[in-house]
Design a protein around this motif. Structure first.
Motif, PDB file in Angstrom:
ATOM      1  N   PRO A 102       0.823  -1.213   0.000  1.00 17.89           N
ATOM      2  CA  PRO A 102       0.000   0.000   0.000  1.00 17.89           C
ATOM      3  C   PRO A 102       0.859   1.265   0.000  1.00 17.89           C
ATOM      4  CG  PRO A 102      -0.870  -1.597   1.551  1.00 17.89           C
ATOM      5  CD  PRO A 102       0.445  -2.145   1.085  1.00 17.89           C
ATOM      6  N   ASN A 103       0.487   2.208  -0.835  1.00 22.83           N
ATOM      7  CA  ASN A 103       1.185   3.490  -0.921  1.00 22.83           C
ATOM      8  C   ASN A 103       0.417   4.484  -0.052  1.00 22.83           C
ATOM      9  OD1 ASN A 103       2.200   6.031  -1.671  1.00 22.83           O
ATOM     10  ND2 ASN A 103       2.718   5.320  -3.726  1.00 22.83           N
ATOM     11  N   MET A 104       0.983   4.818   1.095  1.00 23.96           N
ATOM     12  CA  MET A 104       0.276   5.656   2.061  1.00 23.96           C
ATOM     13  C   MET A 104       0.363   7.144   1.727  1.00 23.96           C
ATOM     14  SD  MET A 104      -0.850   3.197   3.831  1.00 23.96           S
ATOM     15  CE  MET A 104      -1.702   4.146   5.091  1.00 23.96           C
ATOM     16  N   ASP A 105       1.353   7.534   0.951  1.00 24.42           N
ATOM     17  CA  ASP A 105       1.580   8.958   0.700  1.00 24.42           C
ATOM     18  C   ASP A 105       1.300   9.385  -0.732  1.00 24.42           C
ATOM     19  OD1 ASP A 105       2.538   9.335   3.362  1.00 24.42           O
ATOM     20  OD2 ASP A 105       4.459   8.462   2.749  1.00 24.42           O
ATOM     21  N   GLY A 106       1.161   8.432  -1.644  1.00 26.00           N
ATOM     22  CA  GLY A 106       1.006   8.764  -3.056  1.00 26.00           C
ATOM     23  C   GLY A 106      -0.394   9.244  -3.402  1.00 26.00           C
ATOM     24  N   THR A 107      -0.553   9.680  -4.651  1.00 26.56           N
ATOM     25  CA  THR A 107      -1.834  10.191  -5.125  1.00 26.56           C
ATOM     26  C   THR A 107      -2.422   9.287  -6.198  1.00 26.56           C
ATOM     27  OG1 THR A 107      -2.976  12.133  -6.025  1.00 26.56           O
ATOM     28  CG2 THR A 107      -0.791  11.651  -6.922  1.00 26.56           C
ATOM     29  N   MET A 108      -3.736   9.252  -6.265  1.00 26.87           N
ATOM     30  CA  MET A 108      -4.439   8.568  -7.348  1.00 26.87           C
ATOM     31  C   MET A 108      -4.770   9.536  -8.479  1.00 26.87           C
ATOM     32  SD  MET A 108      -5.246   5.226  -7.225  1.00 26.87           S
ATOM     33  CE  MET A 108      -6.866   4.891  -7.913  1.00 26.87           C
ATOM     34  N   LEU A 109      -5.115  10.764  -8.130  1.00 27.33           N
ATOM     35  CA  LEU A 109      -5.672  11.692  -9.107  1.00 27.33           C
ATOM     36  C   LEU A 109      -4.791  12.897  -9.411  1.00 27.33           C
ATOM     37  CD1 LEU A 109      -9.409  11.857  -7.898  1.00 27.33           C
ATOM     38  CD2 LEU A 109      -8.371  10.270  -9.540  1.00 27.33           C
ATOM     39  N   GLY A 110      -3.862  13.237  -8.533  1.00 28.47           N
ATOM     40  CA  GLY A 110      -3.119  14.479  -8.703  1.00 28.47           C
ATOM     41  C   GLY A 110      -3.960  15.648  -8.203  1.00 28.47           C
ATOM     42  N   GLU A 111      -3.320  16.689  -7.709  1.00 27.79           N
ATOM     43  CA  GLU A 111      -4.048  17.774  -7.056  1.00 27.79           C
ATOM     44  C   GLU A 111      -4.988  18.529  -7.990  1.00 27.79           C
ATOM     45  OE1 GLU A 111      -4.546  18.572  -3.836  1.00 27.79           O
ATOM     46  OE2 GLU A 111      -3.580  16.620  -3.632  1.00 27.79           O
ATOM     47  N   ALA A 112      -4.588  18.721  -9.240  1.00 26.56           N
ATOM     48  CA  ALA A 112      -5.467  19.448 -10.171  1.00 26.56           C
ATOM     49  C   ALA A 112      -6.775  18.694 -10.370  1.00 26.56           C
ATOM     50  CB  ALA A 112      -4.761  19.657 -11.508  1.00 26.56           C
ATOM     51  N   GLN A 113      -6.688  17.366 -10.512  1.00 20.44           N
ATOM     52  CA  GLN A 113      -7.906  16.577 -10.696  1.00 20.44           C
ATOM     53  C   GLN A 113      -8.719  16.503  -9.410  1.00 20.44           C
ATOM     54  OE1 GLN A 113      -9.426  12.244 -12.526  1.00 20.44           O
ATOM     55  NE2 GLN A 113      -7.251  12.601 -12.223  1.00 20.44           N
ATOM     56  N   TRP A 114      -8.042  16.469  -8.271  1.00 23.86           N
ATOM     57  CA  TRP A 114      -8.770  16.486  -6.996  1.00 23.86           C
ATOM     58  C   TRP A 114      -9.592  17.767  -6.854  1.00 23.86           C
ATOM     59  CZ3 TRP A 114     -10.327  12.867  -3.976  1.00 23.86           C
ATOM     60  CH2 TRP A 114      -9.576  11.711  -3.745  1.00 23.86           C
ATOM     61  N   LYS A 115      -8.999  18.898  -7.192  1.00 26.77           N
ATOM     62  CA  LYS A 115      -9.727  20.174  -7.099  1.00 26.77           C
ATOM     63  C   LYS A 115     -10.904  20.191  -8.069  1.00 26.77           C
ATOM     64  CE  LYS A 115      -5.724  22.865  -5.571  1.00 26.77           C
ATOM     65  NZ  LYS A 115      -4.748  23.938  -5.922  1.00 26.77           N
TER      66      LYS A 115
ATOM     67  N   PRO B  96      -4.569   3.789   0.544  1.00 28.65           N
ATOM     68  CA  PRO B  96      -5.590   3.885   1.595  1.00 28.65           C
ATOM     69  C   PRO B  96      -6.013   5.312   1.930  1.00 28.65           C
ATOM     70  CG  PRO B  96      -3.930   2.265   2.185  1.00 28.65           C
ATOM     71  CD  PRO B  96      -3.416   2.964   0.966  1.00 28.65           C
ATOM     72  N   ASN B  97      -5.074   6.228   1.974  1.00 29.66           N
ATOM     73  CA  ASN B  97      -5.431   7.603   2.321  1.00 29.66           C
ATOM     74  C   ASN B  97      -6.163   8.308   1.184  1.00 29.66           C
ATOM     75  OD1 ASN B  97      -4.406   7.504   4.950  1.00 29.66           O
ATOM     76  ND2 ASN B  97      -2.333   7.982   4.250  1.00 29.66           N
ATOM     77  N   GLN B  98      -5.893   7.901  -0.046  1.00 26.91           N
ATOM     78  CA  GLN B  98      -6.615   8.467  -1.184  1.00 26.91           C
ATOM     79  C   GLN B  98      -8.053   7.953  -1.219  1.00 26.91           C
ATOM     80  OE1 GLN B  98      -4.948  10.619  -4.156  1.00 26.91           O
ATOM     81  NE2 GLN B  98      -4.524  11.150  -2.029  1.00 26.91           N
ATOM     82  N   ARG B  99      -8.227   6.681  -0.909  1.00 27.52           N
ATOM     83  CA  ARG B  99      -9.586   6.127  -0.825  1.00 27.52           C
ATOM     84  C   ARG B  99     -10.369   6.833   0.277  1.00 27.52           C
ATOM     85  NH1 ARG B  99     -12.015   1.944   2.175  1.00 27.52           N
ATOM     86  NH2 ARG B  99     -13.669   0.787   1.070  1.00 27.52           N
ATOM     87  N   LYS B 100      -9.715   7.024   1.428  1.00 29.03           N
ATOM     88  CA  LYS B 100     -10.354   7.731   2.536  1.00 29.03           C
ATOM     89  C   LYS B 100     -10.712   9.154   2.127  1.00 29.03           C
ATOM     90  CE  LYS B 100      -9.487   9.130   7.349  1.00 29.03           C
ATOM     91  NZ  LYS B 100      -8.488   9.086   8.468  1.00 29.03           N
ATOM     92  N   ARG B 101      -9.818   9.806   1.397  1.00 29.51           N
ATOM     93  CA  ARG B 101     -10.071  11.175   0.949  1.00 29.51           C
ATOM     94  C   ARG B 101     -11.277  11.233   0.012  1.00 29.51           C
ATOM     95  NH1 ARG B 101      -5.622  15.187  -2.072  1.00 29.51           N
ATOM     96  NH2 ARG B 101      -7.067  16.933  -2.455  1.00 29.51           N
ATOM     97  N   LEU B 102     -11.377  10.267  -0.890  1.00 31.31           N
ATOM     98  CA  LEU B 102     -12.504  10.244  -1.824  1.00 31.31           C
ATOM     99  C   LEU B 102     -13.825  10.059  -1.087  1.00 31.31           C
ATOM    100  CD1 LEU B 102     -13.616  10.222  -4.708  1.00 31.31           C
ATOM    101  CD2 LEU B 102     -13.192   7.749  -4.768  1.00 31.31           C
ATOM    102  N   LEU B 103     -13.867   9.111  -0.165  1.00 30.87           N
ATOM    103  CA  LEU B 103     -15.100   8.870   0.577  1.00 30.87           C
ATOM    104  C   LEU B 103     -15.468  10.071   1.445  1.00 30.87           C
ATOM    105  CD1 LEU B 103     -14.540   5.125   1.577  1.00 30.87           C
ATOM    106  CD2 LEU B 103     -15.982   6.030  -0.265  1.00 30.87           C
ATOM    107  N   GLN B 104     -14.475  10.703   2.047  1.00 32.90           N
ATOM    108  CA  GLN B 104     -14.746  11.901   2.846  1.00 32.90           C
ATOM    109  C   GLN B 104     -15.251  13.038   1.962  1.00 32.90           C
ATOM    110  OE1 GLN B 104     -11.007  12.602   4.891  1.00 32.90           O
ATOM    111  NE2 GLN B 104     -11.673  11.465   6.710  1.00 32.90           N
ATOM    112  N   LEU B 105     -14.697  13.150   0.767  1.00 32.78           N
ATOM    113  CA  LEU B 105     -15.126  14.199  -0.154  1.00 32.78           C
ATOM    114  C   LEU B 105     -16.586  14.004  -0.552  1.00 32.78           C
ATOM    115  CD1 LEU B 105     -14.324  16.670  -1.854  1.00 32.78           C
ATOM    116  CD2 LEU B 105     -13.659  15.078  -3.677  1.00 32.78           C
ATOM    117  N   ILE B 106     -16.965  12.765  -0.811  1.00 33.28           N
ATOM    118  CA  ILE B 106     -18.362  12.475  -1.151  1.00 33.28           C
ATOM    119  C   ILE B 106     -19.274  12.841   0.018  1.00 33.28           C
ATOM    120  CG2 ILE B 106     -19.998  10.625  -1.664  1.00 33.28           C
ATOM    121  CD1 ILE B 106     -17.696   9.226  -3.191  1.00 33.28           C
ATOM    122  N   ALA B 107     -18.861  12.467   1.232  1.00 36.18           N
ATOM    123  CA  ALA B 107     -19.675  12.754   2.413  1.00 36.18           C
ATOM    124  C   ALA B 107     -19.771  14.254   2.677  1.00 36.18           C
ATOM    125  CB  ALA B 107     -19.094  12.038   3.629  1.00 36.18           C
TER     126      ALA B 107
END
Length: 376
Positions: free
Chosen positions: A220-233, A269-280
């Protein structure tokens, strides 16, 4: 030249063509050669790649004025194997959404990649589907160009261009001009609008390291990104400001299921958590996730804290081939895990402007494997 010799030459040429396409399931670019590719090429400029002959490229903007009653989607489609387009057409979709592995090319040769797209685009039943349904979507790894590829892939700009040409995206589209292939469309009008949000989980994704213990595919990559910051925004804006009463979030890999060892949001894991938190936090109305990649079909369901409705992840994958194992753990699964060639269908109708969505997993001869209806 007499007719018999000409016939022999023609048969030989056809056999050679089939042999070339038969190799599409075998990666031409081994992940171990990634560093050599980077040294050789850097990022390939889009304008250097001529792929506009992808079956008479005809630029056409997506028409979002029409409403959507039937949406089809799928992934993992080898063009040298029997196709399911006649069965897809039997459902009469208004929209088809590709969730990656549209073709299996695994190549750094963009002309070869375009040739695979052309073979699909010239399939008579696929052409029939395109004549009646709009088509959008994104790549995964095998049409991106390299197995389990990420942001380090040196030919990613060329892979994006091939996808854009295949989808007939106009040259002046903002989608052409920005990095990555993420996109969104809001169909229909009034209180029955449907928004389709397509994420790009390849172009900006950080690398994964193989697990030396072999207990899982990757560490598991705990610090990496799935989407990159521009796509996250961009994604936050799309969710927060959505006016649609049904929002469909598309991911090439599974979001909810995270116990299996393969590619998934759970590898970050942290990116998945971020996505679910963003939806909520953004609370888009009635959001449903679509995913692919896994060479099987299943539906996952999560009760997400902060969200007033259950969150579903409908996976459909393996239009031409499936995995070997027939079971795996998934604490979020509802219904069955089905390991058969399949595609997904969403049937949508409205009750007092609230969507009712029927998720159908279908296969050859349009067989209905599983059906789950959600009343929002």
């Amino acid at each position: 030249m007499n007719k018999s010799k000409l016939l022999v030459m023609l048969v030989a040429a056809l056999a050679l063509t089939d042999a070339v396409f038969a190799q599409q399931g075998k990666p031409k670019t081994d992940p171990k050669t990634k560093d050599n590719l980077q040294e050789k090429s850097g990022n390939v400029a889009e304008e250097d790649i001529e792929v506009l002959d992808v079956e008479a490229y005809k630029p056409k903007p997506v028409d979002t004025t029409q409403g959507l009653a039937i949406i089809g989607f799928g992934s993992c489609n080898k063009v040298n194997l029997p196709q399911l387009w006649a069965d897809v057409n039997a459902n009469g979709p208004n929209l088809w959404v590709w969730l990656g592995d549209i073709i299996y090319a695994d190549t750094s040769d963009m002309k070869a990649l375009a040739a695979h797209y052309k073979r699909l685009k010239t399939n008579p039943e696929y052409k029939k589907m395109r004549s009646k349904a709009q088509v959008i979507g994104v790549y995964d790894d095998h049409d991106y160009g390299i197995n389990d590829g990420c942001k380090d892939y040196p030919f990613k700009k060329g892979a994006k261009k091939c996808l854009m040409d295949f989808l007939d995206v106009p040259m002046n589209s903002p989608l052409r001009k920005r990095e990555g292939a993420y996109q969104s469309y809001t169909f229909g009008s009034g209180n029955q609008r449907i928004k389709i949000i397509v994420m790009d989980t390849r172009y900006f994704r950080d690398p994964l390291e193989p697990d030396p213990t072999k207990q899982r595919r990757y560490i598991p990559n705990m610090d990496g990104t799935m989407l990159g910051e521009a796509q996250w925004k961009w994604l936050e804006n799309e969710l927060r400001n959505s006016k649609a009463n049904l929002n469909i979030l598309c991911s090439s890999v599974q979001v909810l299921s995270d116990e299996h060892p393969h590619e998934k949001w759970g590898n970050f894991p942290n990116q998945r958590k971020r996505l679910l938190q963003l939806i909520a936090q953004t609370k888009p109305k009635n959001l449903l996730i679509l995913s692919g990649d896994r060479h099987m079909t299943e539906v996952s369901k999560m009760e997400l804290q902060g969200l007033s409705y259950p969150l579903y992840d409908f996976t459909s994958s393996g239009m031409t081939h499936v995995r070997s194992g027939t079971s795996e753990p998934n604490k979020f699964r509802v219904g069955d895990m089905i390991v058969k060639k399949n595609f997904g269908i969403l049937k949508i109708y409205w009750v007092n402007d609230k969507p009712v969505v029927t998720m159908q997993a279908r296969g050859p001869k349009n067989e209905l494997y599983q059906e789950i209806t959600v009343k929002y």
